[in-house]
Design an enzyme around this catalytic site. Sequence first.
Site: not given
Length: 585
Positions: A239-240
């Site tokens: 999850f950037d």
Amino acid sequence: MQMQVSPLAQKLAQQLSMIYQEVKLNESVDELATSLITLMHIDANALPPEPFCNHWTEEDVVLITYGDSIIEDNCPPLQSLHCFLDESIGSSINSVHILPFFPYSSDDGFSVIDYSSVNESLGSWQDIKAISEQWHLMSDLVINHCSSRSAWFDNFIKGEGQGSDYFYTASPEDDLSAVVRPRTSPLLREVETGKGTQFVWCTFSEDQVDFDFRNPEVLKSFVSIIRQYLDAGVKIFRFDAIAFLWKTIGTSCINLPQTHEVVRLLRTLIEHARNDAVIITETNIPNTQNLTYFGNANEAHAIYNFSLPPLLLNTLITGNCLYLKRWLMSMPPAQDGTTYFNFIASHDGIGLRPAEGLLSDEEIQILTTTVQDFGGKISWRTSDNGQQKPYEMNISLYDALQGTISGPDQWNFERFMCAHAIMLALEGIPGIYIHSMLGTQNDYQKLENTHHNRSINRHRWQVDALEKALTDESMHHAKVLSSMKNLLDIRIKQSAFHPNATQFTLHLGLQLFGFWRQSLDRKQRIFCISNVTDQPQLLPLSELNLIITESWYELITDSEITELTQELTLLPYQSVWISNKGHNG
């Protein structure tokens, strides 16, 4: 008769109520929950995975790479990467993180134009699936923002169609003084749209426009994207920039409660779709904030151990492990169902925010000066009070370890391998950047071409040049690859290196950094000790209290220790893994 609602739908509705409690929705949370279940193609009555279940073992090691880190003429880069993995990496690594492989407009992939396509210059979904059939595949979910050249943003400008209400807007008159972000560029970008002048929120750059998750249609779109990635073989989701997801004017707009709840919601959906899937949150923030993304073992399965790279680099260039040791002693053991994701090099720089509160300003100044002396660059951010502060150091790890605060020396290779021997032994899953496997050095030509500091550590190897580098004995690349694979081949056979195996910090002074690992079944113990200086250091084995009724082995050299009262001389930057079980664990 009232229809019975499934436990999954109930849980999702409860989570959605938390997320949207201050938002007026066009549909009920029950209807929204049903929509998400349908989009995810999961059975509403599916049972969740066992709680506190570890989806990993000591055999899990992740290679981090761009899809085009290795290129050759007339061959899609993803296929060249696949060949490299087959021929040069083999069974030493079982997982691959391919950095954003979608069409993009900037930031080397992190400004996504189209989430549903593979960048044609890299290859195809078939190439992605082929890799996922041999290795656990890790993919980025670039969830905070997308490209200003995306179809969604085009529709925002037109004021109609999907995406026209997907982006967060604010007014220049709003009080944004508390907003925390990692860039010095303007936060708001003025855009002329079919609905008039609007100011879109850009946490990272004017080309990376932030989504407005107050609109549940944005959430629905990302749930569909997640489903597509699962179908393509993705097992691990990164999850950037997740910490910036939810914005509320007048707050810091980072780590807000709604952001944490979105992570919990997506985990619920993902683990019902594939019960061994793993979520890793990428939160390049101070250590105490980073730890909160574990939640109560119900948010991220793993969090990036962002404090490790700057602290380990500080240790090896100063010859003093005080700060690294203090930090390790303060780190809580990850409870079952969660673990740390350890890395010391990546496509980004070595972040300094995670060192705040752990290293003094003076230590950070020494660190950044040394990195600059070794050819590195420093990227900056604006602090809460408007000051410019160093945000990250941009340099290849091999060059960052070419010397100490006294300057370059002859111990570059040894210092580099010492860093990895420490990282590979720590509690957690190790992630190794492809350029660390190859000992790649600073790419000044790419830096000059792009004028982006991070390009210095994003080299693209031509296959012919790489093959030459790996066969030329006068170069260090083959030696690095061989030594790294040797360490990995030893590591993945040791049960005491399970990501959740017990860990205790050893007290051996400031020149020897050490910790102790014990397997989950308590049958194997490993003492991991490194000389972090450029001078030989004595290690009295008597200080380790080795049980005399057991046989002890040094795993890296594959040698038996016959005298438990002797003093071992550790050469500069030498590491030892002393175990009560032999080489094969």
